[in-house]
Write a protein that holds these residues in place. Structure first.
Motif, PDB file in Angstrom:
ATOM      1  N   ILE A   7     -24.802  44.157 122.265  1.00 35.45           N
ATOM      2  CA  ILE A   7     -23.951  45.322 122.453  1.00 35.45           C
ATOM      3  C   ILE A   7     -23.381  45.255 123.867  1.00 35.45           C
ATOM      4  O   ILE A   7     -24.034  44.749 124.776  1.00 35.45           O
ATOM      5  N   SER A  13     -23.679  43.432 128.970  1.00 39.16           N
ATOM      6  CA  SER A  13     -24.102  43.127 127.602  1.00 39.16           C
ATOM      7  C   SER A  13     -25.620  43.153 127.507  1.00 39.16           C
ATOM      8  O   SER A  13     -26.314  42.733 128.434  1.00 39.16           O
ATOM      9  N   TRP A  27     -26.891  53.340 118.338  1.00 37.79           N
ATOM     10  CA  TRP A  27     -26.127  52.462 119.234  1.00 37.79           C
ATOM     11  C   TRP A  27     -24.641  52.465 118.901  1.00 37.79           C
ATOM     12  O   TRP A  27     -23.809  52.182 119.757  1.00 37.79           O
ATOM     13  N   ASN A  28     -24.293  52.791 117.665  1.00 37.50           N
ATOM     14  CA  ASN A  28     -22.871  52.874 117.314  1.00 37.50           C
ATOM     15  C   ASN A  28     -22.158  53.937 118.153  1.00 37.50           C
ATOM     16  O   ASN A  28     -20.999  53.777 118.511  1.00 37.50           O
ATOM     17  N   GLU A  31     -21.186  52.493 121.506  1.00 30.23           N
ATOM     18  CA  GLU A  31     -19.984  51.656 121.421  1.00 30.23           C
ATOM     19  C   GLU A  31     -18.710  52.486 121.269  1.00 30.23           C
ATOM     20  O   GLU A  31     -17.625  52.021 121.576  1.00 30.23           O
TER      21      GLU A  31
END
Length: 178
Positions: A7, A13, A27-28, A31
């Protein structure tokens, strides 16, 4: 490794677990820009010359980023389900894992053991656990709504890790039972 994925947050990263936590994959949100303001603050105030404290690490969303920016990261997480995910996420990032000092317990007003409560109808691991057993805020007080966890005061935490160079902390959430 099939159980992790990469990610990117800003220019940093990380490897994180592909596993869902309580049937969700938080975690989406990262992002999509969730906590973006927090990462901007980290970019401004954290540096390799000082340490960072993150109380309530949850699954590592800010801990991993902070560890990239700071000399050392000191963190605490009492929720047993979140801890399982946090340990995995730290372990996937070999380049920063030694900079992260994890206390597997709560920061409270006493050293010892303390009940950690979950919201009624929700599972542990959802980032909403609390030391305050207040049903007005939706926290259960029944046997299945709490778990006994280690605790220490903030003063003990600082002394235990011999922290003397911290210029930034995050996630100090205080909920009053009054």
């Amino acid at each position: 490794m099939r159980n992790r994925r990469k990610i990117k947050i800003n220019q940093e990263s990380f490897f994180i677990s592909k596993e869902k936590i309580n049937s969700k994959y938080p975690w989406n949100k990262i992002e999509q820009g969730w906590e973006g303001h927090t990462y901007k603050l980290f970019d401004t105030f954290l540096s390799q010359s000082s340490s960072y404290i993150d109380l309530g690490a949850w699954i590592g969303m800010t801990v991993l980023y902070g560890a990239r920016k700071a000399k050392a990261t000191y963190t605490a997480e009492p929720d047993p389900v979140a801890l399982e995910h946090l340990r995995k996420n730290i372990g996937f990032n070999h380049d920063i894992k030694d900079k992260i000092h994890l206390y597997e317990g709560a920061i409270s007003d006493s050293d010892g053991m303390i009940d950690l409560h979950k919201k009624k109808g929700r599972a542990f691991g959802n980032s909403a656990s609390s030391l305050v057993p207040n049903s007005r805020f939706g926290y259960g007080t029944g046997q299945g709504d709490r778990v006994l966890v280690p605790s220490m005061t903030f003063k003990t935490f600082i002394k235990h890790y011999d922290i003397s160079d911290c210029n930034f902390y995050d996630n100090c959430e205080i909920i009053s039972s009054k």
